[in-house]
Design a protein around this motif. Structure first.
Motif, PDB file in Angstrom:
ATOM      1  N   LEU A  20       0.117  -5.383  28.106  1.00  0.00           N
ATOM      2  CA  LEU A  20       0.410  -6.655  28.760  1.00  0.00           C
ATOM      3  C   LEU A  20       0.490  -7.798  27.753  1.00  0.00           C
ATOM      4  N   PHE A  21      -0.496  -7.855  26.839  1.00  0.00           N
ATOM      5  CA  PHE A  21      -0.538  -8.975  25.899  1.00  0.00           C
ATOM      6  C   PHE A  21      -0.065  -8.586  24.509  1.00  0.00           C
ATOM      7  N   ASP A  22      -0.182  -7.310  24.145  1.00  0.00           N
ATOM      8  CA  ASP A  22       0.223  -6.885  22.811  1.00  0.00           C
ATOM      9  C   ASP A  22       1.215  -5.723  22.859  1.00  0.00           C
ATOM     10  N   PRO A  23       2.409  -5.971  23.402  1.00  0.00           N
ATOM     11  CA  PRO A  23       3.366  -4.861  23.528  1.00  0.00           C
ATOM     12  C   PRO A  23       3.784  -4.263  22.181  1.00  0.00           C
ATOM     13  N   TRP A  24       3.579  -5.001  21.075  1.00  0.00           N
ATOM     14  CA  TRP A  24       3.944  -4.445  19.768  1.00  0.00           C
ATOM     15  C   TRP A  24       3.131  -3.209  19.429  1.00  0.00           C
ATOM     16  N   LEU A  25       1.930  -3.072  20.065  1.00  0.00           N
ATOM     17  CA  LEU A  25       1.096  -1.893  19.830  1.00  0.00           C
ATOM     18  C   LEU A  25       1.824  -0.601  20.174  1.00  0.00           C
ATOM     19  N   ILE A  26       2.664  -0.636  21.208  1.00  0.00           N
ATOM     20  CA  ILE A  26       3.431   0.570  21.521  1.00  0.00           C
ATOM     21  C   ILE A  26       4.839   0.493  20.945  1.00  0.00           C
ATOM     22  N   ALA A  27       5.345  -0.727  20.753  1.00  0.00           N
ATOM     23  CA  ALA A  27       6.716  -0.860  20.237  1.00  0.00           C
ATOM     24  C   ALA A  27       6.833  -0.269  18.830  1.00  0.00           C
ATOM     25  N   LEU A  28       5.819  -0.515  17.976  1.00  0.00           N
ATOM     26  CA  LEU A  28       5.917  -0.056  16.580  1.00  0.00           C
ATOM     27  C   LEU A  28       5.903   1.470  16.435  1.00  0.00           C
ATOM     28  N   PRO A  29       4.874   2.170  16.955  1.00  0.00           N
ATOM     29  CA  PRO A  29       4.920   3.635  16.788  1.00  0.00           C
ATOM     30  C   PRO A  29       6.109   4.270  17.497  1.00  0.00           C
ATOM     31  N   GLY A  30       6.520   3.676  18.633  1.00  0.00           N
ATOM     32  CA  GLY A  30       7.689   4.200  19.346  1.00  0.00           C
ATOM     33  C   GLY A  30       8.948   4.098  18.500  1.00  0.00           C
ATOM     34  N   THR A  31       9.101   2.946  17.850  1.00  0.00           N
ATOM     35  CA  THR A  31      10.267   2.759  16.980  1.00  0.00           C
ATOM     36  C   THR A  31      10.239   3.765  15.831  1.00  0.00           C
ATOM     37  N   ALA A  32       9.039   3.978  15.263  1.00  0.00           N
ATOM     38  CA  ALA A  32       8.922   4.957  14.184  1.00  0.00           C
ATOM     39  C   ALA A  32       9.374   6.340  14.657  1.00  0.00           C
ATOM     40  N   LEU A  33       8.933   6.714  15.858  1.00  0.00           N
ATOM     41  CA  LEU A  33       9.331   8.008  16.429  1.00  0.00           C
ATOM     42  C   LEU A  33      10.843   8.100  16.590  1.00  0.00           C
ATOM     43  N   CYS A  34      11.430   7.040  17.185  1.00  0.00           N
ATOM     44  CA  CYS A  34      12.885   7.024  17.405  1.00  0.00           C
ATOM     45  C   CYS A  34      13.619   7.196  16.086  1.00  0.00           C
ATOM     46  N   LEU A  35      13.179   6.448  15.061  1.00  0.00           N
ATOM     47  CA  LEU A  35      13.866   6.510  13.770  1.00  0.00           C
ATOM     48  C   LEU A  35      13.805   7.920  13.188  1.00  0.00           C
ATOM     49  N   LEU A  36      12.633   8.536  13.248  1.00  0.00           N
ATOM     50  CA  LEU A  36      12.484   9.876  12.683  1.00  0.00           C
ATOM     51  C   LEU A  36      13.359  10.887  13.431  1.00  0.00           C
ATOM     52  N   ALA A  74      17.138  10.592  21.007  1.00  0.00           N
ATOM     53  CA  ALA A  74      16.140  10.200  20.007  1.00  0.00           C
ATOM     54  C   ALA A  74      14.978   9.431  20.619  1.00  0.00           C
ATOM     55  N   ILE A  75      15.202   8.782  21.771  1.00  0.00           N
ATOM     56  CA  ILE A  75      14.145   7.946  22.344  1.00  0.00           C
ATOM     57  C   ILE A  75      13.209   8.795  23.202  1.00  0.00           C
ATOM     58  N   PRO A  76      11.915   8.819  22.874  1.00  0.00           N
ATOM     59  CA  PRO A  76      10.980   9.576  23.716  1.00  0.00           C
ATOM     60  C   PRO A  76      10.915   8.943  25.104  1.00  0.00           C
ATOM     61  N   SER A  77      11.049   9.759  26.156  1.00  0.00           N
ATOM     62  CA  SER A  77      11.177   9.181  27.495  1.00  0.00           C
ATOM     63  C   SER A  77       9.916   8.444  27.937  1.00  0.00           C
ATOM     64  N   PHE A  78       8.727   8.942  27.515  1.00  0.00           N
ATOM     65  CA  PHE A  78       7.521   8.244  27.960  1.00  0.00           C
ATOM     66  C   PHE A  78       7.434   6.854  27.328  1.00  0.00           C
ATOM     67  N   TRP A  79       7.927   6.740  26.100  1.00  0.00           N
ATOM     68  CA  TRP A  79       7.912   5.435  25.422  1.00  0.00           C
ATOM     69  C   TRP A  79       8.925   4.494  26.071  1.00  0.00           C
ATOM     70  N   LEU A  80      10.117   5.026  26.357  1.00  0.00           N
ATOM     71  CA  LEU A  80      11.131   4.220  27.035  1.00  0.00           C
ATOM     72  C   LEU A  80      10.574   3.710  28.365  1.00  0.00           C
ATOM     73  N   GLY A  81       9.839   4.576  29.065  1.00  0.00           N
ATOM     74  CA  GLY A  81       9.233   4.185  30.333  1.00  0.00           C
ATOM     75  C   GLY A  81       8.260   3.036  30.159  1.00  0.00           C
ATOM     76  N   ILE A  94       6.432  15.529  34.233  1.00  0.00           N
ATOM     77  CA  ILE A  94       4.976  15.395  34.073  1.00  0.00           C
ATOM     78  C   ILE A  94       4.587  14.145  33.288  1.00  0.00           C
ATOM     79  N   VAL A  95       5.319  13.878  32.188  1.00  0.00           N
ATOM     80  CA  VAL A  95       4.972  12.730  31.354  1.00  0.00           C
ATOM     81  C   VAL A  95       5.357  11.431  32.063  1.00  0.00           C
ATOM     82  N   ILE A  96       6.559  11.445  32.680  1.00  0.00           N
ATOM     83  CA  ILE A  96       7.041  10.256  33.366  1.00  0.00           C
ATOM     84  C   ILE A  96       6.132   9.907  34.548  1.00  0.00           C
ATOM     85  N   GLU A  97       5.691  10.930  35.267  1.00  0.00           N
ATOM     86  CA  GLU A  97       4.803  10.677  36.406  1.00  0.00           C
ATOM     87  C   GLU A  97       3.515  10.016  35.948  1.00  0.00           C
TER      88      GLU A  97
END
Lengths: 290, 306
Positions: free
Chosen positions: A254-270, B140-147, B246-249
């Motif tokens: 809610l207040f710190d969305p960068w906490l998930i944005a950063l590792p998610g971006t790293a995952l996407c890039l890899l 490339a985008i993990p679905s749980f992260w996109l969610g 499962i992950v999306i739920e």
């Protein structure tokens, strides 16, 4: 008619060029991430698991409250986020490689045997492939990790035992087409042993095909590891896995969305890097049926 | 046709038996299910009592036959945690997963197939390039992260949709978008490559040459043949959407089968986990078998081959 011929000629040239640039971009990005993972201890500014509860949830550099020692901020336990991201590359790539070694060994062996011998061997192995495909991967992996005790070794073993199907399907088809080639017939005629024909003659001829499957599967494994760690049944804390970091940051989105944005971006890039590289290889080496 | 059908059904039946044995065997992966149920802190006497109460002291084969025998009559055992029949718990949850899976599947098809056809008509045209970007990013985008990101942006920042639960239909919007985005790339790629192959054939060229309008060439001649590989993939994808939700739920706090399986795992409610794995596997077998039969109906050449 003129239109038809230009249409037919265009895709192959374009596809190759695009494939090569894709492979180039993907390969470079992948090399950078691999180097980061290899030299993590030198690159990381802090210990990735050292907590400092007086410096919790510091924001990254683009925020006003950020501090220069923690370029990408700190998590809910005051651990340096940049260092955790850097070490996280090791987990993703390590699990990816570990699983591929297991699943590749199983899948390639089964595929070779099924494709080369045919007959009842092929029937049994094809049946095993069909059965494996009908198991819900995420659920079975979750259950196996939960029951087998969550650890990096269990995770790699479980995923390795589950994800051999694409290797088997592809090597089986390749072995079927190689089996009737003249050089293999010739080797059989001079009395070469089966093991030699299979592993020293047929297998090296599939290198390109197998490389493409490896890239597809590495991407698949990296995403699965992230999902399992996100669900709390993959990599154990405090190991910095990107999926686990997303799960840990979830309470503060809610207040710190960068906490998930950063590792998610790293995952996407890899994953993007691996996929682009693999797609490029596929275009260069010729089509592979999935 | 009849021999194809009977062979295919026999394989499906054998797969079902093997899969049921596997999901049964999964329970013994931890070594001793009685200890798993009693918990790591449980006493030896408790584990022994559980062993007798649940019949774990009998030979494995007998236990399996007993379990599969009851499963055939619609009895999947008792939930250890809730102490009510597993079928009852699953019955309450299966609706959410089916709704989510089928709607996402339809949305993915409605977007992927036309996009794939349009991309195939002009390879490297602008539609093809957009389609490529969608496919590459979708994979490339993990679905749980996109969610989660979608929840932050559309639920928290803009407040356009509820951020969790499925009490209202709006609760399904984000999960459906995320799940269908996951399914679109492969469906689109196979439509595109199937179309490109078919458009290069002589009969399509002949249809064009006799002056048939392009939309009729596509709908009457090309699509029918391009759709064959799509049917098999669509069955696989639908199966994956149903079991992969499962992950999306868990991201969207939807009370479906996947979330139930996850929660049951965390509280060692193994009969529920077993039952869900069994149901999802059987569903997959049914879907892929139906797809094979449908393909054989659509393409007479396949009947002889198999």
């Amino acid at each position: 008619m003129a239109e038809l011929s230009t249409q037919a000629a265009r895709p192959s040239i374009w596809r190759k060029m695009r494939g090569n640039t894709g492979a180039l971009i993907g390969g470079t990005l992948l090399a950078v991430i691999v180097l980061i993972a290899l030299f993590a201890p030198l690159l990381a500014p802090h210990d990735p698991v050292a907590q400092d509860l007086t410096r919790r949830l510091l924001p990254p550099f683009w925020h006003d409250r950020s501090v220069p020692e923690h370029l990408l901020g700190t998590d809910h336990l005051g651990r340096d986020y940049l260092s955790r991201l850097i070490y996280g590359a090791r987990v993703s790539l390590g699990v990816g490689l570990g699983v591929i070694l297991v699943s590749g060994a199983i899948g390639i062996t089964l595929g070779l045997l099924a494709g080369y011998f045919g007959g009842w061997v092929d029937m049994v192995i094809s049946f095993a492939i069909t059965t494996r495909l009908s198991l819900p991967i995420v659920l079975v992996a979750l259950a196996a990790v939960a029951l087998g005790g969550a650890s990096l070794t269990t995770l790699i073993t479980v995923l390795g035992l589950l994800l051999w199907d694409r290797f088997a399907v592809v090597t089986r088809a390749a072995a079927q087409s190689l089996r009737h080639q003249e050089f293999i017939m010739g080797l059989r005629a001079i009395g070469a042993s089966r093991a030699r024909i299979l592993f020293l003659e047929i297998l090296p001829n599939m290198r390109a095909t197998i490389l493409v499957v490896v890239s597809l599967e590495v991407a698949n494994v990296i995403l699965l590891e992230a999902a399992l760690s996100f669900l709390g049944l993959g990599v154990r804390p405090p190991t910095p896995s990107w999926g686990l970091m997303i799960s840990e940051g979830r309470d503060n989105i809610l207040f710190d969305p960068w906490l998930i944005a950063l590792p998610g971006t790293a995952l996407c890039l890899l994953v993007l890097a691996v996929n682009l590289f693999g797609d490029g290889m596929r275009d260069i080496t010729g089509p592979v049926r999935k | 046709m009849l021999s194809f059908l009977s062979k295919r059904l026999l394989v499906a039946l054998l797969v079902c038996v093997t899969v049921s044995a596997l999901s049964f065997g999964l329970m013994f992966l931890s070594g001793d299910p009685a200890i798993a149920i009693a918990g790591s802190g449980g006493r030896a006497e408790d584990a022994e009592a559980i062993r007798v109460a649940y019949g774990f002291d009998r030979p494995l084969v007998i236990q399996y036959l007993d379990w599969i025998g009851s499963a055939l009559t619609g009895d999947l055992g008792q939930s250890i945690y809730f102490n009510v029949p597993v079928t009852e718990i699953i019955g309450n949850r299966v609706g959410v997963t089916l709704t989510l899976g089928f709607i996402s599947f339809l949305v993915a098809l409605v977007i992927a197939v036309p996009l794939g056809i349009a991309a195939a008509l002009r390879p490297n045209g602008w539609i093809d390039r957009i389609a490529l970007v969608i496919a590459v990013s979708g994979q490339a985008i993990p679905s749980f992260w996109l969610g989660l990101m979608a929840i932050v942006v559309f639920g928290v920042w803009y407040g356009m949709v509820p951020i969790s639960g499925a009490e209202t239909w709006q609760g399904y919007i984000l999960p459906v978008v995320v799940l269908s985005y996951y399914a679109i790339p492969e469906l689109m790629r196979i439509t595109r490559s199937g179309m490109i192959d078919v458009l290069a054939t002589d009969y399509v060229r002949a249809a064009k040459a006799k002056g048939l309008p392009m939309h009729l060439v596509i709908s009457r001649h090309a699509l029918r043949n391009a759709v064959l590989p799509l049917v098999s993939l669509a069955a696989v994808q639908l199966g994956q959407l149903l079991s992969g939700s499962i992950v999306i739920e868990s991201v969207f706090a939807l009370n479906g089968l996947g979330r139930l399986a996850w929660e049951s795992l965390l509280r060692s409610d193994l009969p529920v986990v077993q039952a869900i794995i069994l149901i999802l596997s059987l569903l997959y077998v049914v879907l892929t078998t139906l797809a094979d039969i449908l393909n054989a109906v659509l393409d007479p050449r396949l009947r002889g081959a198999s």
